[in-house]
Design a protein around this motif. Structure first.
Motif, PDB file in Angstrom:
ATOM      1  N   ARG A 162      -0.650  -5.939  -9.113  1.00  0.00           N
ATOM      2  CA  ARG A 162       0.361  -4.549  -9.477  1.00  0.00           C
ATOM      3  C   ARG A 162      -0.559  -3.337  -9.487  1.00  0.00           C
ATOM      4  NH1 ARG A 162       0.278  -0.798 -13.149  1.00  0.00           N
ATOM      5  NH2 ARG A 162      -1.330  -1.906 -14.272  1.00  0.00           N
ATOM      6  N   LEU A 163      -0.064  -2.488  -8.579  1.00  0.00           N
ATOM      7  CA  LEU A 163      -0.832  -0.914  -8.439  1.00  0.00           C
ATOM      8  C   LEU A 163       0.332  -0.107  -8.853  1.00  0.00           C
ATOM      9  CD1 LEU A 163      -3.395   0.404  -7.752  1.00  0.00           C
ATOM     10  CD2 LEU A 163      -2.518   0.789  -5.553  1.00  0.00           C
ATOM     11  N   GLY A 164       0.225   0.767  -9.771  1.00  0.00           N
ATOM     12  CA  GLY A 164       1.085   1.539 -10.378  1.00  0.00           C
ATOM     13  C   GLY A 164       2.848   0.715 -10.751  1.00  0.00           C
ATOM     14  N   LEU A 184      -6.857   0.756  -1.087  1.00  0.00           N
ATOM     15  CA  LEU A 184      -5.882   1.903  -0.659  1.00  0.00           C
ATOM     16  C   LEU A 184      -6.445   3.231  -1.300  1.00  0.00           C
ATOM     17  CD1 LEU A 184      -2.508   0.134  -1.280  1.00  0.00           C
ATOM     18  CD2 LEU A 184      -3.968   0.256   0.782  1.00  0.00           C
ATOM     19  N   GLY A 185      -7.385   3.135  -2.406  1.00  0.00           N
ATOM     20  CA  GLY A 185      -7.945   4.271  -2.860  1.00  0.00           C
ATOM     21  C   GLY A 185      -7.224   4.830  -4.171  1.00  0.00           C
ATOM     22  N   PHE A 186      -6.276   4.002  -4.861  1.00  0.00           N
ATOM     23  CA  PHE A 186      -5.436   4.697  -5.918  1.00  0.00           C
ATOM     24  C   PHE A 186      -5.801   3.831  -7.236  1.00  0.00           C
ATOM     25  CE2 PHE A 186      -3.080   5.765  -2.213  1.00  0.00           C
ATOM     26  CZ  PHE A 186      -2.944   7.087  -2.658  1.00  0.00           C
ATOM     27  N   GLY A 187      -7.108   3.422  -7.279  1.00  0.00           N
ATOM     28  CA  GLY A 187      -7.310   2.898  -8.713  1.00  0.00           C
ATOM     29  C   GLY A 187      -7.709   1.317  -8.708  1.00  0.00           C
ATOM     30  N   THR A 188      -7.966   0.705  -9.690  1.00  0.00           N
ATOM     31  CA  THR A 188      -8.068  -0.684  -9.693  1.00  0.00           C
ATOM     32  C   THR A 188      -6.837  -1.586  -9.840  1.00  0.00           C
ATOM     33  OG1 THR A 188     -10.545  -0.467 -10.447  1.00  0.00           O
ATOM     34  CG2 THR A 188      -9.446  -2.717 -10.834  1.00  0.00           C
ATOM     35  N   PRO A 189      -6.242  -2.321  -9.144  1.00  0.00           N
ATOM     36  CA  PRO A 189      -4.919  -3.100  -9.532  1.00  0.00           C
ATOM     37  C   PRO A 189      -5.117  -4.081 -10.593  1.00  0.00           C
ATOM     38  CG  PRO A 189      -6.086  -4.130  -7.504  1.00  0.00           C
ATOM     39  CD  PRO A 189      -7.007  -2.641  -7.834  1.00  0.00           C
ATOM     40  N   GLU A 220       4.459   1.413   1.504  1.00  0.00           N
ATOM     41  CA  GLU A 220       5.323   0.823   0.469  1.00  0.00           C
ATOM     42  C   GLU A 220       4.990   1.493  -0.953  1.00  0.00           C
ATOM     43  OE1 GLU A 220       6.658  -2.895   0.363  1.00  0.00           O
ATOM     44  OE2 GLU A 220       6.346  -3.413   2.577  1.00  0.00           O
ATOM     45  N   TYR A 221       3.545   1.568  -1.139  1.00  0.00           N
ATOM     46  CA  TYR A 221       3.067   2.052  -2.504  1.00  0.00           C
ATOM     47  C   TYR A 221       3.490   3.398  -2.538  1.00  0.00           C
ATOM     48  CZ  TYR A 221      -0.053   4.021  -6.213  1.00  0.00           C
ATOM     49  OH  TYR A 221      -0.371   4.626  -7.025  1.00  0.00           O
ATOM     50  N   LEU A 222       3.367   4.289  -1.667  1.00  0.00           N
ATOM     51  CA  LEU A 222       3.633   5.708  -1.710  1.00  0.00           C
ATOM     52  C   LEU A 222       5.208   5.776  -1.676  1.00  0.00           C
ATOM     53  CD1 LEU A 222       1.507   7.123   1.017  1.00  0.00           C
ATOM     54  CD2 LEU A 222       1.134   7.206  -1.601  1.00  0.00           C
ATOM     55  N   ALA A 223       6.063   4.940  -1.218  1.00  0.00           N
ATOM     56  CA  ALA A 223       7.634   5.114  -1.178  1.00  0.00           C
ATOM     57  C   ALA A 223       8.110   4.621  -2.749  1.00  0.00           C
ATOM     58  CB  ALA A 223       7.915   4.106  -0.454  1.00  0.00           C
ATOM     59  N   THR A 224       7.182   3.646  -3.555  1.00  0.00           N
ATOM     60  CA  THR A 224       7.579   3.272  -4.503  1.00  0.00           C
ATOM     61  C   THR A 224       7.027   4.396  -5.894  1.00  0.00           C
ATOM     62  OG1 THR A 224       7.480   0.973  -4.288  1.00  0.00           O
ATOM     63  CG2 THR A 224       7.107   1.435  -6.251  1.00  0.00           C
ATOM     64  N   CYS A 225       6.116   4.959  -5.359  1.00  0.00           N
ATOM     65  CA  CYS A 225       5.723   6.131  -6.244  1.00  0.00           C
ATOM     66  C   CYS A 225       6.601   7.255  -6.134  1.00  0.00           C
ATOM     67  CB  CYS A 225       4.420   6.759  -5.751  1.00  0.00           C
ATOM     68  SG  CYS A 225       2.887   5.496  -5.928  1.00  0.00           S
ATOM     69  N   GLU A 226       7.103   7.655  -5.058  1.00  0.00           N
ATOM     70  CA  GLU A 226       8.245   8.569  -5.121  1.00  0.00           C
ATOM     71  C   GLU A 226       9.457   8.351  -5.489  1.00  0.00           C
ATOM     72  OE1 GLU A 226      10.427  11.374  -1.387  1.00  0.00           O
ATOM     73  OE2 GLU A 226       8.880   9.787  -0.848  1.00  0.00           O
ATOM     74  N   ARG A 227       9.869   6.957  -5.712  1.00  0.00           N
ATOM     75  CA  ARG A 227      11.131   6.631  -5.703  1.00  0.00           C
ATOM     76  C   ARG A 227      11.131   6.310  -7.675  1.00  0.00           C
ATOM     77  NH1 ARG A 227      14.228   1.312  -4.027  1.00  0.00           N
ATOM     78  NH2 ARG A 227      16.543   1.713  -5.282  1.00  0.00           N
ATOM     79  N   TYR A 228      10.056   5.617  -8.093  1.00  0.00           N
ATOM     80  CA  TYR A 228       9.850   5.488  -9.741  1.00  0.00           C
ATOM     81  C   TYR A 228       8.600   5.960 -10.350  1.00  0.00           C
ATOM     82  CZ  TYR A 228      13.068   1.555  -8.134  1.00  0.00           C
ATOM     83  OH  TYR A 228      13.961   0.815  -7.704  1.00  0.00           O
TER      84      TYR A 228
END
Length: 354
Positions: free
Chosen positions: A239-241, A216-221, A310-318
């Motif tokens: 887990r990612l973020g 996904l390009g947002f780091g190592t999970p 779902e990752y982006l939605a979680t980032c926006e929420r939490y």
């Protein structure tokens, strides 16, 4: 069949070659009658097994193992089983080959010759890389995993190397074998796989999930992220973020008789899983359930798109910071789940594997 034929078959995984059957007292006409009547099956040209025995081998691994052993009996040159043919015998979980092939490695110059579903790999190997399983010589776990990397590329190789590390192979073991392959084709892919591999995934599905999340390009999970509170501890697959990804295989709800490992009714398994997800979500974490079709095959791109959404939605929420969860992290290491090696019905297997 006379007793001498039965004795030969019982020591060769239920197989016998035409010359062996004739040497044991059968005539060519007797052999042909057994094949034409359906009592014997030609596993390979000139290699036979009882049809009722072949019919009991219903799993892909069992069928491949029988085909590989038949190919080995046809080979006149000294050789060892390797690649996927060794992986199944070593009980190393791997992805299936697109074109199932019997892999035999012979000492000699580096290269591969393919014919009639058999790949002969003319590659050197030191004696310490050879082991005996089920009465057959084959390359060991580390060498087999890295051969699969060279044969099938990064992702299939990552699955094989993760599986080998779960079975006790260390990164040092892998690097030692890789050092002997430094000038072989695809050796750079081997280095990438060894750097990325981990012993902490529990299945092929979790390895594929980890790779998909990393892409996904947002780091190592983080693999096997633990949470503990109120006398309860859970370990999340990836887990990612603040996004948790859980791999769901059907084996979780199937009884052992159906190929799964559920020790209670499926409704109880699903109800317990719901409680587990509620526990995780209570820490203000997003939970994304992922199945095989989301990480492998034609649906993988759609699955990756959903994971990203779902990752982006979680980032926006939490957000992404998990500093508030420090007090809820388990203090000790994760208890390793007991590995369940597959049960093979190859004739004589348990006697040799004991």
């Amino acid at each position: 069949m006379n007793s001498r034929v039965i004795a030969v078959m019982s020591t060769q995984w239920g197989l016998i070659t035409r010359p062996q059957a004739i040497a044991a007292g059968m005539s060519a006409q007797q052999i042909d009658r057994l094949v034409n009547s359906g009592r014997w099956t030609a596993v390979r040209r000139g290699v036979y097994a009882e049809t009722r025995y072949v019919d009991t081998l219903t799993s892909h691994a069992e069928q491949r193992m029988l085909a590989d052993r038949a190919a080995s009996l046809r080979m006149r040159h000294p050789h060892v089983m390797s690649h996927h043919s060794a992986a199944y015998a070593l009980r190393l979980p791997v992805l299936r080959e697109p074109d199932p092939t019997s892999h035999l490695t012979r000492p000699g110059i580096v290269g591969t010759h393919r014919r009639d579903g058999i790949a002969q790999h003319l590659a050197p190997y030191p004696p310490e890389q050879v082991c005996i399983v089920g009465g057959m010589s084959m390359l060991g776990l580390a060498r087999t995993a890295l051969d699969i990397v060279r044969e099938h590329g990064y992702l299939a190789g990552l699955v094989a190397v993760d599986s080998a590390m779960r079975l006790g192979v260390t990164r040092r073991d892998l690097l030692e074998v890789a050092r002997q392959m430094y000038c072989w084709p695809h050796s750079t892919v081997i280095r990438d796989v060894i750097a990325s591999a981990t012993p902490h995934t529990d299945s092929i599905g979790e390895t594929l999930l980890r790779d998909s999340v990393e892409s996904l390009g947002f780091g190592t999970p983080e693999v096997q992220f633990g949470l503990t509170a109120d006398g309860r501890t859970v370990w999340c697959d990836v887990r990612l973020g603040r996004q948790i990804y859980e791999f769901d295989g059907k084996v979780k709800i199937l009884a052992p008789v159906d190929g799964g490992y559920a020790d209670r009714p499926a409704t109880d398994v699903l109800w317990a899983e719901k409680g587990r997800q509620d526990f995780i979500a209570g820490f203000k974490l997003g939970v994304c359930r992922v199945t095989w079709g989301d990480v492998w095959g034609p649906g993988a791109n759609l699955g990756r798109s959903r994971m990203l959404r779902e990752y982006l939605a979680t980032c926006e929420r939490y957000g992404t910071d998990i500093a508030d969860l420090a007090a809820y992290r388990p203090r000790g290491p994760r208890p390793r789940p007991q590995l369940r090696p597959p049960t093979y019905r190859i004739m004589g297997w348990e006697r040799w594997a004991a």
